[in-house]
Design an enzyme around this catalytic site. Structure first.
Site, short mmCIF file in Angstrom:
data_model
loop_
_atom_site.label_atom_id
_atom_site.label_comp_id
_atom_site.label_asym_id
_atom_site.label_seq_id
_atom_site.Cartn_x
_atom_site.Cartn_y
_atom_site.Cartn_z
N CYS A 15 0.83 -1.19 0.00
CA CYS A 15 0.00 0.00 0.00
C CYS A 15 0.87 1.25 0.00
O CYS A 15 1.81 1.38 0.77
CB CYS A 15 -0.98 -0.06 1.18
SG CYS A 15 -0.98 1.31 2.31
N CYS A 18 0.90 3.37 3.03
CA CYS A 18 1.72 2.83 4.13
C CYS A 18 3.18 3.17 3.88
O CYS A 18 3.92 3.49 4.82
CB CYS A 18 1.58 1.32 4.22
SG CYS A 18 -0.12 0.77 4.27
N ASP A 410 29.25 23.48 -23.20
CA ASP A 410 30.68 23.59 -23.26
C ASP A 410 31.07 23.38 -24.73
O ASP A 410 30.30 22.81 -25.49
CB ASP A 410 31.27 22.47 -22.39
CG ASP A 410 32.78 22.58 -22.28
OD1 ASP A 410 33.28 23.70 -22.11
OD2 ASP A 410 33.44 21.53 -22.37
N ASP A 615 31.50 17.98 -20.92
CA ASP A 615 32.08 16.65 -21.03
C ASP A 615 32.84 16.25 -19.77
O ASP A 615 33.41 15.18 -19.70
CB ASP A 615 33.00 16.56 -22.25
CG ASP A 615 34.15 17.54 -22.17
OD1 ASP A 615 34.16 18.39 -21.25
OD2 ASP A 615 35.03 17.48 -23.03
N ASP A 619 35.36 21.09 -16.62
CA ASP A 619 34.12 21.81 -16.33
C ASP A 619 33.23 21.11 -15.31
O ASP A 619 32.07 21.46 -15.16
CB ASP A 619 33.35 22.14 -17.62
CG ASP A 619 32.93 20.90 -18.37
OD1 ASP A 619 33.18 19.79 -17.88
OD2 ASP A 619 32.35 21.06 -19.46
#
Ligand code: ADP
Ligand code: MG
Length: 728
Positions: A15, A18, A410, A615, A619
């Site tokens: 449930c 629950c 980028d 990538d 960065d």
């Protein structure tokens, strides 16, 4: 995962309400630092405070859970590097209902029909109805009683019991039985529907290889993938899953990596090609040298990600759980008022009529449709995306993808392929071309930057031994000491910051769109190597599609020089470009974009998200800082996977469009369900208060609506793949 984090499978959790309640109560255990219970996957994540004992905590958790839903058990989640027993990882049995329950319902139904049609005394009729009721709804009543004794009042069982008992009391026995029957049938259908969705989810996730054929002492053994060692040779037969990442040593054939990348075209592999675990060997007989342990393999990484994805719930999901907590008591309170107030305050109103209306209220007051279908919707969306090679690390990101205002790319490795070709070598006196190439290769020998990789590929024969010191000047280049000489290789910024003069004449005849690698030795300029990169195919279309999907602005950031950055951006139609940025400056630009969007307006910040796609090389901080950080080219790079919220398994930027597509569909389905469930409930409540709708309608508003909402959510899991963006 750290030592304090654990994952458990929950058995016997049926449930959704629950599940929410178990989550809430377990969170109050003092040892627990963080915890989520996920109904859709039947799993629990638990993180303890330092120094706490998991066994003791789980004993308590088990007690609490089985008080809330009797029969729930926590089973430690099998880590990926252990043999899986059976395929019931997501707890999918074959049939979610017991045969004897169905038999009881049928018998009860027959008695009910008999009681209606056989002419009997009123008393006998009531007796028959009573027996039918016990057969059909006895378990509901029992559970309700038991839950009340445990101090848990407002659950579905309780509401149904009160409503039907009430109907008996006001001499509507037939209605009481029929409503209970209807409810039970609805519950069974719901269970089946939830079960089927779970099953299709677990099928989607079934990319885990079960065994590997490994050569040991001249014979081929079948072992579990995690027993295979680095450098082992494995044999993959046609039709088998690739168990570990590796390089093909012998054989050739087609590989289907649909489940990993969403790419439906099989790819041809031959000697020296890399192949990835989780893909399927279609036709060749391959001998593969293993390059990664199973626990670090591509497939293990994906499974970990997806299994942890539901951990981060979407705001809508969190809201519904909170809402459900208040909704039921409020409706129950109104029901009580409805039963009592009109007969007392309005002349001529009869108590039994208003009691009946109040009972209708009670039946409608369960928020099950929402509590089940919404998490299922998000999980379905995540699963469907992963099928396309898009890993979304949580419902919250799937939801955020609906509100993308700006997409920031980028350059190297994202918009461009990141595979550089050397085009010109221009040495400065007294060096010659070979020396310049040697210096560059030596300096770059430890770098993972695409420029470095391309150099190594172009000049594999240059010996790079003897490097005694190496420094990565992130986003600018490298500095290395080799045979006592200080070598710098990088862009203009690096040269300038190290005080190296670049002679003016040196850039004569250099293409302005080529990336330039300057080299200096012992502080003196030694020359340049120009390299050029290709723009990925499909990027212009991606930019177009993003615009069509409502993205307002596209931006590109690059550490490269102005001319290169601008020519790339204009070639693909990106609106705005920032260049010559160091990694830290990329973060600054991103933050200023965020500030510009939001201004002082907080609601705007919520509704206008910035995606950053990179990538992971130079960065990762930007990926981490963005509202939604997307990493490209995940087949291989770990840093990016860690930092990102969304991972595109192949390097194809087009996947971004698909990810937003999935997010929009998920959002659509989730809101359809919310509107539908709330709408029907409200309608039945209003009609019920006016005496215009009875318990039939009320039961439909409860179980019927839940069923429809679940089926609607399940549509997401079967969402069609590739053609999506084209159809939009
Ligand atoms: P982008 O922002 O386009 O993805 P990067 O941040 O990876 O590019 O790098 C920015 C610039 O820094 C590159 O264009 C290059 O000139 C220089 N650079 C960075 N790392 C290296 C390296 N290992 N070798 C040479 N040049 C490098
Ligand atoms: Mg980069």
């Amino acid at each position: 995962m750290g030592d304090n984090k654990n994952r458990f499978r929950i058995e016997g959790l049926s449930c959704a309400n629950c599940a929410a309640q178990i989550e809430e109560e377990l969170r109050t255990i003092p040892q627990v630092k963080d915890l989520t219970v996920e109904f859709a996957t039947q799993s629990m994540h638990i993180e303890l405070h330092d120094g706490q004992d998991i066994d003791a905590t789980m004993a308590e958790a088990g007690r609490i859970a089985s008080r809330i839903e009797p029969g729930t058990v926590f089973v430690p989640h099998q880590p990926l590097n252990q043999e899986r027993q059976g395929r019931d990882e997501h707890n999918v049995r074959d049939l979610p209902v017991e045969i004897q329950d169905i038999v009881r319902l049928i018998l009860g139904g027959i008695l009910f029909v008999a009681a209606i049609f056989i002419p009997l005394t009123a008393l006998l009729k009531r007796l028959l109805f009573g027996i039918a009721y016990i057969l059909i709804g006895g378990d509901v009543v029992l559970i309700a009683v038991r839950n009340i004794l445990r101090g848990k009042v407002f659950d579905e069982n309780f509401l149904m019991t009160v409503a039907t008992m009430g109907a008996f009391a006001i001499n509507e026995s037939a209605e009481a039985v029929v409503v209970m029957l209807f409810y039970q049938i609805g519950e069974i259908f719901q269970k089946i529907a939830v079960h089927r969705s779970r099953k299709s989810i677990s099928e989607l996730m079934d990319i885990r290889p079960d065994y590997a054929n490994v050569w040991r002492d001249g014979s081929l053994l079948r072992v579990s993938p995690d027993e295979v060692l680095l450098g082992d040779r494995i044999c993959i037969r046609p039709g088998e899953k690739v168990p570990l990442d590796g390089v093909v040593e012998d054989g050739e054939g087609f590989i289907d990596s649909m489940a990993l990348t969403g790419e439906s075209e099989p790819a041809r592999v031959q000697k020296d090609d890399r192949i990835y675990s989780g893909s399927i060997n279609l036709d060749g007989l391959l001998t593969v040298k293993v390059t990664t342990r199973f626990s670090e393999s591509t497939v293990a990484g994906i499974l970990n990600l997806v299994e942890n994805a539901t951990h981060k719930k979407a705001p809508t999901e969190q809201f519904i759980t909170k809402f459900a907590k208040y909704y039921t008591p409020v409706v129950v309170f109104v029901a009580v008022l409805l039963a009592i107030a009109p007969p007392i305050f309005i002349d001529g109103e009869i108590f039994s009529v208003w009691l009946h209306r109040a009972l209708v209220f009670l039946v409608v007051s369960c928020p099950c449709a929402l509590v089940i279908s919404i998490p299922l919707g998000f999980f379905g969306g995540i699963a469907a995306a992963s099928r396309k090679g898009i890993l979304i690390k949580g419902g919250q990101y799937l939801e955020a993808l609906n509100k993308v205002d700006t997409v920031v790319f980028d350059k190297t490795g994202t918009v461009t392929e990141g595979v550089f070709e050397v085009s010109q070598i221009i040495p400065e006196e007294p060096f010659n071309q070979n020396e310049l190439v040697e210096f560059a290769s030596v300096a770059e020998s430890h770098s993972s930057h695409p420029i470095a990789k391309s150099l190594r590929k172009a000049y594999p024969d240059v010996s790079v031994e003897g490097v005694t010191e190496y420094q990565d000047r992130s986003g600018a280049g490298v500095r290395a000491i080799w045979k006592g000489r200080v070598i710098l290789a990088g862009n203009e910024f690096l040269m300038r910051s190290e005080g190296v003069n670049i002679p003016d004449r040196s850039s004569n005849g250099v293409e302005s769109t080529a990336t330039v690698l300057h080299i200096a030795v012992d502080g003196a300029y030694a020359g340049m190597i120009t390299v050029s990169d290709r723009i990925k195919k499909g990027v212009s279309k991606t930019i177009d599609d993003l615009k069509k999907m409502g993205v307002r602005r596209t931006v590109m950031l690059s550490g490269d020089k102005k001319s290169v950055a601008e020519s790339v951006a204009s070639a693909v139609g990106i609106d705005e470009v920032h260049y010559e940025l160091l990694p830290a400056q990329k973060v600054e630009v991103l933050e200023s974009l965020q500030r510009n969007i939001a201004g002082s307006d907080i609601s705007r910040k919520k509704n206008r998200k910035i995606i950053y796609v990179g990538d992971g090389i130079n960065d990762a901080p930007v990926i981490a800082r963005a509202d939604i950080g997307v990493a490209m080219g995940a087949l291989g790079s770990d840093a990016a996977i860690e930092a990102a919220d969304v991972v595109l398994m192949d390097d194809d930027p087009e996947k971004l469009v698909q990810a937003i597509g999935v997010a929009k569909r998920t959002h659509g389905v989730v809101w359809q369900n919310i509107a539908f469930a709330m709408g029907v409930k409200l309608l039945v409540l209003l009609l019920g208060a006016g005496g215009l709708s009875g318990m039939w309608e009320a039961v439909f508003a409860d179980v019927g609506v839940a069923l429809i909402a679940i089926l609607n959510a399940a549509r997401l899991i079967r969402m069609p793949g590739e053609k999506y963006s084209k159809r939009e």
